[in-house]
Design a protein around this motif. Structure first.
Motif, PDB file in Angstrom:
ATOM      1  N   THR A 177      -9.623  -2.629  -6.695  1.00 20.28           N
ATOM      2  CA  THR A 177      -9.570  -3.876  -7.459  1.00 20.28           C
ATOM      3  C   THR A 177      -8.159  -4.128  -7.985  1.00 20.28           C
ATOM      4  O   THR A 177      -7.635  -5.252  -7.870  1.00 20.28           O
ATOM      5  CB  THR A 177     -10.570  -3.834  -8.624  1.00 20.28           C
ATOM      6  OG1 THR A 177     -11.874  -3.545  -8.106  1.00 20.28           O
ATOM      7  CG2 THR A 177     -10.608  -5.140  -9.371  1.00 20.28           C
ATOM      8  N   LEU A 178      -7.535  -3.106  -8.557  1.00 25.19           N
ATOM      9  CA  LEU A 178      -6.170  -3.270  -9.057  1.00 25.19           C
ATOM     10  C   LEU A 178      -5.191  -3.604  -7.936  1.00 25.19           C
ATOM     11  O   LEU A 178      -4.301  -4.430  -8.107  1.00 25.19           O
ATOM     12  CB  LEU A 178      -5.717  -2.009  -9.793  1.00 25.19           C
ATOM     13  CG  LEU A 178      -6.273  -1.802 -11.190  1.00 25.19           C
ATOM     14  CD1 LEU A 178      -5.855  -0.451 -11.738  1.00 25.19           C
ATOM     15  CD2 LEU A 178      -5.811  -2.924 -12.105  1.00 25.19           C
ATOM     16  N   ALA A 236      -5.838  -5.210  -5.158  1.00 27.44           N
ATOM     17  CA  ALA A 236      -6.049  -6.597  -4.751  1.00 27.44           C
ATOM     18  C   ALA A 236      -5.485  -7.580  -5.773  1.00 27.44           C
ATOM     19  O   ALA A 236      -4.906  -8.603  -5.408  1.00 27.44           O
ATOM     20  CB  ALA A 236      -7.538  -6.857  -4.540  1.00 27.44           C
ATOM     21  N   ILE A 237      -5.627  -7.263  -7.053  1.00 29.52           N
ATOM     22  CA  ILE A 237      -5.145  -8.162  -8.104  1.00 29.52           C
ATOM     23  C   ILE A 237      -3.621  -8.142  -8.191  1.00 29.52           C
ATOM     24  O   ILE A 237      -2.975  -9.188  -8.338  1.00 29.52           O
ATOM     25  CB  ILE A 237      -5.774  -7.793  -9.460  1.00 29.52           C
ATOM     26  CG1 ILE A 237      -7.270  -8.109  -9.443  1.00 29.52           C
ATOM     27  CG2 ILE A 237      -5.093  -8.511 -10.609  1.00 29.52           C
ATOM     28  CD1 ILE A 237      -8.027  -7.576 -10.634  1.00 29.52           C
ATOM     29  N   LEU A 238      -3.027  -6.959  -8.102  1.00 27.03           N
ATOM     30  CA  LEU A 238      -1.591  -6.811  -8.333  1.00 27.03           C
ATOM     31  C   LEU A 238      -0.712  -7.038  -7.107  1.00 27.03           C
ATOM     32  O   LEU A 238       0.499  -7.183  -7.236  1.00 27.03           O
ATOM     33  CB  LEU A 238      -1.308  -5.414  -8.898  1.00 27.03           C
ATOM     34  CG  LEU A 238      -1.944  -5.080 -10.242  1.00 27.03           C
ATOM     35  CD1 LEU A 238      -1.700  -3.626 -10.587  1.00 27.03           C
ATOM     36  CD2 LEU A 238      -1.412  -6.007 -11.311  1.00 27.03           C
ATOM     37  N   ASN A 266      -0.028  -9.506  -5.014  1.00 28.58           N
ATOM     38  CA  ASN A 266       0.833 -10.700  -4.936  1.00 28.58           C
ATOM     39  C   ASN A 266       1.830 -10.780  -6.082  1.00 28.58           C
ATOM     40  O   ASN A 266       2.896 -11.362  -5.933  1.00 28.58           O
ATOM     41  CB  ASN A 266      -0.019 -11.963  -4.899  1.00 28.58           C
ATOM     42  CG  ASN A 266      -0.713 -12.115  -3.573  1.00 28.58           C
ATOM     43  OD1 ASN A 266      -0.241 -11.642  -2.556  1.00 28.58           O
ATOM     44  ND2 ASN A 266      -1.867 -12.755  -3.585  1.00 28.58           N
ATOM     45  N   SER A 267       1.495 -10.195  -7.222  1.00 30.55           N
ATOM     46  CA  SER A 267       2.383 -10.355  -8.369  1.00 30.55           C
ATOM     47  C   SER A 267       3.484  -9.288  -8.445  1.00 30.55           C
ATOM     48  O   SER A 267       4.613  -9.612  -8.778  1.00 30.55           O
ATOM     49  CB  SER A 267       1.574 -10.368  -9.666  1.00 30.55           C
ATOM     50  OG  SER A 267       0.848  -9.172  -9.796  1.00 30.55           O
ATOM     51  N   SER A 314       1.943  -1.822  -6.369  1.00 35.03           N
ATOM     52  CA  SER A 314       0.481  -1.909  -6.327  1.00 35.03           C
ATOM     53  C   SER A 314      -0.119  -0.721  -5.575  1.00 35.03           C
ATOM     54  O   SER A 314      -1.160  -0.196  -5.965  1.00 35.03           O
ATOM     55  CB  SER A 314       0.029  -3.232  -5.720  1.00 35.03           C
ATOM     56  OG  SER A 314       0.547  -3.401  -4.436  1.00 35.03           O
TER      57      SER A 314
END
Length: 135
Positions: free
Chosen positions: A82-83, A85-87, A89-90, A96
């Motif tokens: 989950t982390l 996938a969330i991180l 792009n940023s 990540s």
């Protein structure tokens, strides 16, 4: 009997994904693969795994099954994915991947230095793979 049921299930799932990907998606060529390539490969691997499991000798005396679920490992893997996938792009692939690997290795018996080194090595390899080899 368990191997037969498990093998048939994997065989059917793999066959379904293989056929579905070829029918509904463009395959492309090897130098410019299309969206059907990855599901086809996974489907073929599942099909072959199912065939292999069907023919494995079913020795229940040698089989040791733990009734306990490693909840720490399961939760750390879910959090890591989950982390990531969330991180992604940023903060980019390097950081990540590093954070995700730290989460993945949380439930292992390794000390923090080993976990940090493994996370660093995997992050460097993923950076090399995706940025330099795959452009």
């Amino acid at each position: 009997m368990k191997n037969l049921i498990s093998g048939l299930l994997l065989f059917c799932i793999g066959l379904f994904f293989s056929i579905y990907s070829v029918i509904n998606y463009e395959f492309g060529i090897l130098s410019d693969i299309g969206p059907a390539f990855f599901p086809l490969i996974i489907g073929v691997l599942l099909t072959l795994s199912g065939i292999a499991i069907i023919f494995i000798k079913d020795d229940e005396q040698d089989l040791v099954i733990s009734d306990r679920i490693n909840w720490t490992g399961l939760i750390s893997i879910i959090i890591g994915i989950t982390l990531f996938a969330i991180l992604m792009n940023s903060i980019g692939i390097f950081l990540s991947t590093f954070i995700a690997m730290l989460c993945f290795t949380y439930s292992t018996q390794s000390n923090i230095i080993q976990r940090l080194m493994l996370s660093l090595i995997i992050s460097i390899l993923s950076q090399i793979l995706f940025m330099f080899l795959l452009n």
